[in-house]
Design a protein around this motif. Structure first.
Motif, PDB file in Angstrom:
ATOM      1  N   TYR A  19      -4.264 -13.173  29.556  1.00 51.35           N
ATOM      2  CA  TYR A  19      -3.428 -14.265  29.051  1.00 51.35           C
ATOM      3  C   TYR A  19      -4.231 -15.181  28.135  1.00 51.35           C
ATOM      4  O   TYR A  19      -3.716 -15.651  27.120  1.00 51.35           O
ATOM      5  CB  TYR A  19      -2.801 -15.054  30.199  1.00 51.35           C
ATOM      6  N   LEU A  20      -5.501 -15.414  28.475  1.00 51.46           N
ATOM      7  CA  LEU A  20      -6.350 -16.221  27.585  1.00 51.46           C
ATOM      8  C   LEU A  20      -6.612 -15.495  26.272  1.00 51.46           C
ATOM      9  O   LEU A  20      -6.630 -16.112  25.201  1.00 51.46           O
ATOM     10  CB  LEU A  20      -7.669 -16.581  28.270  1.00 51.46           C
ATOM     11  N   THR A  23      -3.725 -15.975  24.158  1.00 54.44           N
ATOM     12  CA  THR A  23      -3.716 -17.341  23.616  1.00 54.44           C
ATOM     13  C   THR A  23      -4.474 -17.400  22.296  1.00 54.44           C
ATOM     14  O   THR A  23      -4.007 -17.992  21.325  1.00 54.44           O
ATOM     15  CB  THR A  23      -4.359 -18.322  24.629  1.00 54.44           C
ATOM     16  N   SER A  27      -2.779 -17.916  18.462  1.00 53.71           N
ATOM     17  CA  SER A  27      -3.011 -19.361  18.338  1.00 53.71           C
ATOM     18  C   SER A  27      -2.217 -19.989  17.190  1.00 53.71           C
ATOM     19  O   SER A  27      -2.037 -21.202  17.156  1.00 53.71           O
ATOM     20  CB  SER A  27      -4.506 -19.641  18.163  1.00 53.71           C
ATOM     21  N   SER A  33       1.189 -20.268  22.370  1.00 57.93           N
ATOM     22  CA  SER A  33      -0.192 -20.353  22.820  1.00 57.93           C
ATOM     23  C   SER A  33      -0.327 -21.279  24.029  1.00 57.93           C
ATOM     24  O   SER A  33      -1.041 -20.969  24.987  1.00 57.93           O
ATOM     25  CB  SER A  33      -1.078 -20.831  21.671  1.00 57.93           C
ATOM     26  N   GLU A  34       0.369 -22.404  24.005  1.00 59.07           N
ATOM     27  CA  GLU A  34       0.326 -23.338  25.135  1.00 59.07           C
ATOM     28  C   GLU A  34       0.955 -22.720  26.382  1.00 59.07           C
ATOM     29  O   GLU A  34       0.457 -22.908  27.495  1.00 59.07           O
ATOM     30  CB  GLU A  34       1.030 -24.648  24.772  1.00 59.07           C
ATOM     31  N   LEU A  36       1.022 -19.489  27.085  1.00 53.36           N
ATOM     32  CA  LEU A  36       0.055 -18.503  27.563  1.00 53.36           C
ATOM     33  C   LEU A  36      -1.115 -19.182  28.278  1.00 53.36           C
ATOM     34  O   LEU A  36      -1.585 -18.691  29.313  1.00 53.36           O
ATOM     35  CB  LEU A  36      -0.451 -17.652  26.398  1.00 53.36           C
ATOM     36  N   GLU A  37      -1.562 -20.293  27.746  1.00 50.14           N
ATOM     37  CA  GLU A  37      -2.662 -21.021  28.379  1.00 50.14           C
ATOM     38  C   GLU A  37      -2.249 -21.535  29.756  1.00 50.14           C
ATOM     39  O   GLU A  37      -3.022 -21.468  30.706  1.00 50.14           O
ATOM     40  CB  GLU A  37      -3.105 -22.179  27.493  1.00 50.14           C
ATOM     41  N   GLU A  95       4.938 -11.208  19.791  1.00 48.78           N
ATOM     42  CA  GLU A  95       5.121 -12.182  20.864  1.00 48.78           C
ATOM     43  C   GLU A  95       6.190 -11.701  21.840  1.00 48.78           C
ATOM     44  O   GLU A  95       6.047 -11.851  23.053  1.00 48.78           O
ATOM     45  CB  GLU A  95       5.488 -13.549  20.273  1.00 48.78           C
TER      46      GLU A  95
END
Length: 139
Positions: A19-20, A23, A27, A33-34, A36-37, A95
């Protein structure tokens, strides 16, 4: 139960890493991205909860679980993340496809197994009451 917890820690760690990685790969889309973070952070927390579970069981006799994770199920769940990793590395996942893979993984037996462990340990110690409630939010 110790073997299941060890396997869960491996899955949670892998999920966090993937997941990171997603991200970083995505990005350019801040909202995605948020998201996923956030789920990466949740998986990191789950990893640490399972670490606490492992520590608790080190001090107690082995608890015999009512479930087991057979090799086929374990490998299938890990494969979700390996496929995501490969797709991110090759930049072949949109995505939408990433979300589909995440949903597929999150709806697999993986979270049911995690919840089973948490609920089993909650019966032995209050320490797991909060993680059980928080995990419901994750689901």
């Amino acid at each position: 139960m110790k073997e299941i917890i060890k396997w869960l820690r491996n899955v949670e760690h892998l999920a966090n890493e993937v997941y990171l990685q997603a991200t970083v790969t995505h990005s350019h889309n801040q909202a995605f991205s948020e998201f996923l973070e956030k789920i990466a952070e949740e998986e990191a927390w789950h990893y640490h909860v399972m670490g606490s579970a492992a520590n608790l069981l080190d001090e107690k006799p082995e608890i015999i679980p009512a479930i087991s994770v057979d090799k086929e199920t374990g490998d299938r769940i890990l494969q979700y993340f390996y496929d995501l990793q490969d797709g991110l590395k090759n930049k072949s996942l949109s995505e939408e496809l990433i979300l589909e893979k995440i949903i597929e993984a999150e709806l697999s037996e993986w979270n049911d197994i995690f919840l089973y462990i948490i609920n089993s340990l909650k019966e032995n110690t209050r320490e797991f009451n909060y993680p059980a409630a928080q995990f419901q939010s994750h689901l």
